[in-house]
Design an enzyme around this catalytic site. Sequence first.
Site, mmCIF file in Angstrom:
data_model
loop_
_atom_site.group_PDB
_atom_site.id
_atom_site.type_symbol
_atom_site.label_atom_id
_atom_site.label_comp_id
_atom_site.label_asym_id
_atom_site.label_seq_id
_atom_site.Cartn_x
_atom_site.Cartn_y
_atom_site.Cartn_z
ATOM 1 N N ARG A 179 -70.448 105.658 8.397
ATOM 2 C CA ARG A 179 -71.372 106.755 8.115
ATOM 3 C C ARG A 179 -72.792 106.222 8.034
ATOM 4 O O ARG A 179 -73.022 105.120 7.555
ATOM 5 C CB ARG A 179 -71.023 107.402 6.779
ATOM 6 C CG ARG A 179 -70.269 108.690 6.888
ATOM 7 C CD ARG A 179 -70.091 109.356 5.552
ATOM 8 N NE ARG A 179 -69.522 108.489 4.559
ATOM 9 C CZ ARG A 179 -70.210 107.902 3.588
ATOM 10 N NH1 ARG A 179 -71.521 108.097 3.479
ATOM 11 N NH2 ARG A 179 -69.603 107.140 2.717
ATOM 12 N N TYR A 190 -68.251 108.643 15.230
ATOM 13 C CA TYR A 190 -67.347 108.053 14.240
ATOM 14 C C TYR A 190 -67.282 108.824 12.920
ATOM 15 O O TYR A 190 -68.302 109.242 12.384
ATOM 16 C CB TYR A 190 -67.775 106.609 13.934
ATOM 17 C CG TYR A 190 -66.712 105.851 13.177
ATOM 18 C CD1 TYR A 190 -65.496 105.552 13.787
ATOM 19 C CD2 TYR A 190 -66.888 105.486 11.850
ATOM 20 C CE1 TYR A 190 -64.496 104.887 13.087
ATOM 21 C CE2 TYR A 190 -65.887 104.810 11.155
ATOM 22 C CZ TYR A 190 -64.689 104.521 11.779
ATOM 23 O OH TYR A 190 -63.697 103.873 11.091
ATOM 24 N N LYS A 213 -67.261 115.528 5.573
ATOM 25 C CA LYS A 213 -68.365 115.384 4.624
ATOM 26 C C LYS A 213 -69.442 116.449 4.830
ATOM 27 O O LYS A 213 -70.002 116.971 3.873
ATOM 28 C CB LYS A 213 -68.982 113.997 4.735
ATOM 29 C CG LYS A 213 -67.985 112.865 4.640
ATOM 30 C CD LYS A 213 -67.236 112.834 3.323
ATOM 31 C CE LYS A 213 -66.336 111.608 3.284
ATOM 32 N NZ LYS A 213 -65.579 111.448 2.072
ATOM 33 N N HIS A 262 -65.961 115.183 -4.047
ATOM 34 C CA HIS A 262 -65.386 114.018 -3.353
ATOM 35 C C HIS A 262 -64.242 113.484 -4.225
ATOM 36 O O HIS A 262 -64.379 112.448 -4.868
ATOM 37 C CB HIS A 262 -66.489 112.974 -3.167
ATOM 38 C CG HIS A 262 -66.149 111.857 -2.234
ATOM 39 N ND1 HIS A 262 -66.778 110.630 -2.289
ATOM 40 C CD2 HIS A 262 -65.275 111.764 -1.207
ATOM 41 C CE1 HIS A 262 -66.295 109.837 -1.338
ATOM 42 N NE2 HIS A 262 -65.375 110.501 -0.672
ATOM 43 N N SER A 291 -66.652 106.056 -1.942
ATOM 44 C CA SER A 291 -65.992 105.701 -0.693
ATOM 45 C C SER A 291 -65.363 104.304 -0.786
ATOM 46 O O SER A 291 -65.994 103.371 -1.272
ATOM 47 C CB SER A 291 -66.995 105.733 0.450
ATOM 48 O OG SER A 291 -67.552 107.025 0.543
ATOM 49 N N CYS A 349 -63.017 103.148 -2.675
ATOM 50 C CA CYS A 349 -62.793 102.663 -4.035
ATOM 51 C C CYS A 349 -61.438 103.086 -4.598
ATOM 52 O O CYS A 349 -61.215 103.017 -5.802
ATOM 53 C CB CYS A 349 -63.911 103.119 -4.955
ATOM 54 S SG CYS A 349 -65.444 102.237 -4.646
ATOM 55 N N ASP A 370 -59.223 112.959 -0.489
ATOM 56 C CA ASP A 370 -60.664 112.748 -0.321
ATOM 57 C C ASP A 370 -61.539 113.880 -0.855
ATOM 58 O O ASP A 370 -62.612 113.624 -1.372
ATOM 59 C CB ASP A 370 -60.983 112.518 1.162
ATOM 60 C CG ASP A 370 -62.337 111.853 1.393
ATOM 61 O OD1 ASP A 370 -62.635 110.858 0.712
ATOM 62 O OD2 ASP A 370 -63.105 112.350 2.239
ATOM 63 N N ARG A 418 -60.066 102.736 10.240
ATOM 64 C CA ARG A 418 -59.349 103.826 9.566
ATOM 65 C C ARG A 418 -58.159 104.322 10.375
ATOM 66 O O ARG A 418 -58.084 104.125 11.587
ATOM 67 C CB ARG A 418 -60.309 104.987 9.317
ATOM 68 C CG ARG A 418 -61.497 104.561 8.449
ATOM 69 C CD ARG A 418 -61.959 105.622 7.524
ATOM 70 N NE ARG A 418 -62.941 105.089 6.578
ATOM 71 C CZ ARG A 418 -63.011 105.470 5.302
ATOM 72 N NH1 ARG A 418 -62.190 106.371 4.823
ATOM 73 N NH2 ARG A 418 -63.938 104.959 4.507
#
Length: 648
Positions: free
Chosen positions: A111, A260, A269, A289, A311, A313, A336, A431
Amino acid sequence: MPEFIEKKSNGFSTEVGRFAKQASHPNVGLFNHVKGISVVSGDFKNLSPKVRAYVEENIDLCQPEKIHICDGTENENNHLLNLMQQQGTIVPLPKYQNCWLARTNPADTARVESKTFICTEKRAETIPTTKEGIKGTLGNWMSPRDMDAAVKERFTGCMKGRTMYVVPFSMGPVSSPLSKIGIQLTDSAYVVVSMRVMTRMGQAVLDKLADGSDFVRCLHSVGTPANGFIEMKSWPCDPERTIILHKPQNNEIVSYGSGYGGNSLLGKKCFALRIGSTIAKREGWLAEHMLILGITNPEGKKRYIAAAFPSACGKTNLAMMTPTLPGYKIECVGDDIAWMRFDKDGQLRAINPENGFFGVAPGTSNSSNPIAMKTIFQNTIFTNVASTSDGGVFWEGMEDEIDPNVRITDWRGKPWTKGESKTPAAHPNSRFCTPAKQCPIIDPNWEAPEGVPISAILFGGRRPAGVPLVYQARDWKHGVLIGAAMRSEATAAAEHKGKVIMHDPFAMRPFFGYNFGHYLEHWLSMEQRSANLPKIFHVNWFRKGSDGKFLWPGFGENSRVLDWILRRLDNEDCAKETPIGYLPKPSAINMQGLKDKVNEEELFSLPKDFWMEEVYAIEKYFNEQVGSDLPETIEQELKQLKKRVNDM
Ligand code: GTP
Ligand code: SPV
Ligand code: MN
C-alpha cells in the site's frame, strides 16, 4: 487432468490451455456496442441507467478498446485466469487445486500511504489542523479541483488497447441491510479475479441495482507510464504517478498506477474503511480495521470479540486461532474489517463486509496458523511468494512444510537457496487471496444479515517494551483513549522503513476517511447509543525480555488471554486496578500446560519511567497532530492517566 502440459523453463509443469475449451468469451451479446466500443461480455442495455451513465462517462475518459461486464460466473473466472496465464501475469501451481501465483512488478508490492488522499472542500473535514511547521500524519488532503486535474492528467486515454472490466460487487452479503454496493471499473484482470474472491461479485449485484439504487463509484487503472519507467508487460503499473483518491461527498474512489492489494482491490481499504467510515459517521455506525471471532468457553457459552491491530500485527492469526487451552473453540467471522452498529436493543452487532482473506503469507505455517494452512491450498491467488520445483509455494516460516529436495524460486523469479541467499524468498508483504468459506472454522453466522453481537473490543500492536500482555480499560471513555493512543512497530504492509514505533490510533491511521478528532467524537458518542457497551481491552503479544526474545509464545497460547477476558466479561474478580487500567491479578491467567515457563513478572511489569515517557509521547502526538480537534473528554482522560502514572 490438464489437457495440455508444457514444460516451462522455471522447472515445473504448467497447465497451458486447461481452460482453452471454455475460453471463448462467456455471455457474448452480438451487436453489443456502447459508444462504438464492443461489449465482449454482458449486456450493456440491461444495466441500470445510473450504472450505464457511470460506465459511459469513463469510456470517454479512459478510451478502452473493449468492455467486459462481469457476471461473476466460474466460466468467466476461468476465462480470465486463462488470459492472464497467456499474458504471463500468473502461473498455475499444479501441486494444489486451482491455485495461482502472481509476481508483481517489484516496484508495486505494498500500500502507498503517501500517495493516498481524501478530497473534500475544506481541509479541516479530512485532517486535523496541525501546528505550524508540523507535517500531519493522519491522512492526506486534496481539494476537489486538484483531484479533477490529477484524474484528467492520468486517466485520459489510459485504457487504450485494453479491456475495461465493469465489476459489480457487494460489501457484505447481498441480502444484508448492513451491506453496501460498489461498481469498480478496472483494466486489470488480476483485480477482477481477486475482487471475485474478496467480495460478492457479479450478476446478483447488478440485479439489486436494477431498482435504481446508488453505489460507490470505484475507478481503477494500473496506468501507463508517461516516461522513463520500464514497463513490465506481465504487470503494468505506473509507480511514479500512483495516486489513490477518495471523494466522500460523492461516494467516489479513483485509483491509478498500482495493481496491488489495498491500492487496487477498491472494496477493501478504500471503500470498506475510508469511504465506509464517512458513511458510518453520517449514519451512526462504525467501520473499523478489525477482525471478528466467535469464542466458546468450556461451559459452552459463546461470545464474539472484535479486535483492531495494525497491518501485519496478527488479526488473521487471532481470527483463526487454534486454542491451546482445553475446551475452548474459536470460529472466524472476519480477519480484517468490521462494520458495526447498535441494534434497537442497544446490542453492538458486526458484519464482515468481505468475502475472502487477503492475508500475509510469511509466518503462516502449520505451527503458527494451521487453520489458514487448511484454507489456502485451493482456489487461491498467491502474490509475491516464492515457488517450488514441485509446483507449490514457499515463504519464510514454511521451512518445515516443504520437501527438502525441491528447488526454490524467489518472488522475483530468481533461484533461491536457504542459508545462502541474502534476500528473503517471499516478499515480506506477500499475500494469499482465498475464499472465506473455505476456512474450516468459518463461523456458522459469518453471513448472518443482522451481524453477530460483539461483547468485547480489543486494541493491540507490536510493543517490544513496557506494555503488558493484557489490560482492561476502566470504562468506555478510557477505552477510547486507549484506542487513540495505540502505537506499534512499523511493518512491511506499507512503504515504511525500519522498525520504528509509530502511532497508529485504532489501527486506522492509514484508513481514516475523515478528521481523526471527529472520529474520536463519534466513538465517544456511542455511549449515548447503548447501556450495554462492549468492554474494551488492550493486548500485546510482542513484548520482549532483556534477552531480546518474545516474552509470550503467542498464537494458540493467546487463548489464555482470551480466557481471562471472557472471565472479566462474566465479572469474575480476577483483575487488579493499576494506573493504566485493570491488569490480571497474580496467577489469574491460566498458565497450566505451557511448554516453556513464562516470565510473568517481566510480562506484566509497569515501569514507571516507561509509562511517563509513553504519556508524554501521547500528549505530544495529540498536541501536534490533533490540536484543537481533540475532544475535551480525551484530553481529560489523558490528564487523569498522567496523574495516575505520576503517582505510581
Ligand atoms: P493485515 O492483513 O495487514 O491487516 O494484517 P493482520 O493483522 O491480519 O496480520 P497477520 O495476522 O497476518 O500477522 C502477520 C504477522 O504477525 C506474522 O508475521 C505473524 O507471524 C505475526 N504474529 C501473529 N500473531 C502473533 C503472535 O501471537 N505472536 C507473535 N510473536 N507473532 C504473531
Ligand atoms: C493492510 O495493509 O492492512 C492489509 C493489506 O490488510 S491491504 O489490503 O493491501 O491494505
Ligand atoms: Mn488490514
